[in-house]
Scaffold this active site. Structure first.
Site, PDB file in Angstrom:
ATOM      1  N   GLN A 186      -7.226  14.820   0.838  1.00  0.00           N
ATOM      2  CA  GLN A 186      -5.966  14.320   1.388  1.00  0.00           C
ATOM      3  C   GLN A 186      -4.767  14.754   0.541  1.00  0.00           C
ATOM      4  O   GLN A 186      -3.735  15.186   1.079  1.00  0.00           O
ATOM      5  CB  GLN A 186      -6.006  12.789   1.461  1.00  0.00           C
ATOM      6  CG  GLN A 186      -4.720  12.145   1.963  1.00  0.00           C
ATOM      7  CD  GLN A 186      -4.786  10.621   1.884  1.00  0.00           C
ATOM      8  OE1 GLN A 186      -5.795  10.032   1.509  1.00  0.00           O
ATOM      9  NE2 GLN A 186      -3.692   9.969   2.229  1.00  0.00           N
ATOM     10  N   HIS A 240       0.828  -1.207   0.000  1.00  0.00           N
ATOM     11  CA  HIS A 240       0.000   0.000   0.000  1.00  0.00           C
ATOM     12  C   HIS A 240       0.863   1.259   0.000  1.00  0.00           C
ATOM     13  O   HIS A 240       0.614   2.194  -0.777  1.00  0.00           O
ATOM     14  CB  HIS A 240      -0.921   0.005   1.217  1.00  0.00           C
ATOM     15  CG  HIS A 240      -1.769   1.235   1.329  1.00  0.00           C
ATOM     16  ND1 HIS A 240      -2.796   1.515   0.450  1.00  0.00           N
ATOM     17  CD2 HIS A 240      -1.744   2.271   2.211  1.00  0.00           C
ATOM     18  CE1 HIS A 240      -3.355   2.669   0.786  1.00  0.00           C
ATOM     19  NE2 HIS A 240      -2.731   3.145   1.844  1.00  0.00           N
TER      20      HIS A 240
END
Length: 391
Positions: free
Chosen positions: A226, A125
């Protein structure tokens, strides 16, 4: 497998080898602590004659520590075991009146969350997001393999599974402009629930002496918000609007057969981060979007293990509190990802659903459900949430 007299328990993922704890209520009654057995919840206060289980959270029980956790689990297994049903005047006769079908109860947030910390423990990730957000740089920052990167989240927006999730608003690029997020995402994670606290300035002891159990977590993420805000201090409004957890907390003792050594680490971590016991976990997650499976990532491939996260979180003297929640970060493995930004590669490769529609990111009305299984027929309680429109 230890067999139970509770109908259907042995054929479920919630038999006597599991016994997760939660907080439930029936119409007109106050919330209290129970344990799941098959498709029933056992009301613990009248069965164990202990008013700590009449509380509306698990916190008071968790604060009792590991010896009490293990003694309570052993007592419950005895009361519910098929070969002990007639013991001491009839365990079944005493217990069965306090078994309640799950479809007759409402589940609540199982703990009063003290602090919430989110880590970034998956090599896959972290590498994938590095490539997406910083395509002209090395995917991993220089510190990533030396410490479990994390940030302090917002405990007040941790909600129980089934709570609707409102689409957040914030600043986005180009512009910046203000409005609803158009890149709303999920993060399929495993969270760890702290029972035994520490004093300020005191480092934590053994992982299993402090952490009671685990629960599935979805850290909803607004990727456009974000991406604009996260430099230099990390996530803020893109994460803090909602974090969903399962209503069920699975004790560590239920996961003994799931324990693995953890992924090899290079370079070897500093001494305080070196593993003393095997606390990798062989769990397989399933992520469903509107009822369709879109990914099945493996937790056993995580680079940093939860004992290392706990050690790092407290090495500076930061105290633990009963009810602290810390999460793994998105669980991604080779070819199986725990977020839409990876599954669709930042929207470039949308997922096609059975009804013919596609998804790059979440739309209003979408429902995401995360489940997990462990060896030995153990299931973790699902976490689910539905997206509602921004205000």
């Amino acid at each position: 497998m230890t067999r139970s007299w509770v109908p259907g328990a042995d054929e479920s993922l919630f038999g006597l080898d599991n016994l997760p704890y939660g907080v439930f209520s029936r119409p007109g009654e106050t919330p209290r602590v129970g344990v799941r057995v098959g498709d029933h919840v056992l009301d613990l206060a009248p069965v164990l004659h202990d008013e700590v289980f009449a509380s509306p959270t698990l916190n008071a029980f968790l604060a009792r520590g590991r010896t009490a956790w293990r003694d309570t689990r052993a007592r419950l297994r005895t009361l519910l075991a098929a070969d002990r049903a007639d013991e001491s005047g009839g365990n079944r006769a005493v217990v069965e009146p306090h078994l309640i079908p799950l479809d007759q109860v409402t589940m609540h947030l199982p703990v009063e969350v003290a602090d919430y910390v989110d880590f970034y423990a998956s090599l896959e990730h972290a590498s994938n997001l590095g490539r997406i957000f910083r395509p002209d740089e090395e995917p991993l920052k220089p510190n990533w393999r030396h410490l479990p990167v994390g940030y302090h989240g917002r405990a007040g927006t941790v909600v129980v599974s089934g709570t609707p999730v409102r689409r957040p608003c914030g600043q986005r690029m180009p512009g910046p402009s203000f409005g609803p997020s158009t890149r709303l995402d999920i993060e399929a994670e495993l969270a760890f629930v702290v029972g035994t606290p520490t004093r300020p300035g005191e480092r934590a002891g053994a992982f299993e002496d402090h952490v009671f159990g685990v629960t599935l977590l979805n850290d909803w993420s607004a990727r456009d918000i974000q991406a604009w805000e996260y430099v230099p201090l990390g996530p803020f409004l893109g994460k803090s609007f909602a974090t969903s957890i399962s209503p069920w907390i699975t004790p560590l003792d239920a996961l003994e057969h799931a324990r693995v050594a953890g992924r090899e680490q290079d370079p070897v971590p500093l001494d305080y981060l070196r593993r003393r016991s095997p606390w990798g976990l062989d769990l397989t997650l399933r992520v469903e979007l509107n009822g369709e499976t879109i990914s099945t990532p493996s937790y056993r491939d995580m680079y940093w293990t939860p004992d290392q996260m706990l050690a790092h979180m407290t090495v500076n003297g930061a105290s633990l509190r009963t009810g602290d929640l810390y999460a793994s970060g998105t669980i991604s493995s080779e070819g199986a990802f725990g977020s839409l930004i990876e599954v669709t590669w930042n929207g470039a490769e949308p997922v096609k659903l059975a009804d013919g529609t596609t998804r790059a990111f979440l739309e209003d009305g979408d429902t995401v459900t995360i489940t997990a299984t462990a060896p030995g027929g153990i299931g973790l309680g699902e976490v689910t949430g539905r997206i509602t429109s921004a205000t």
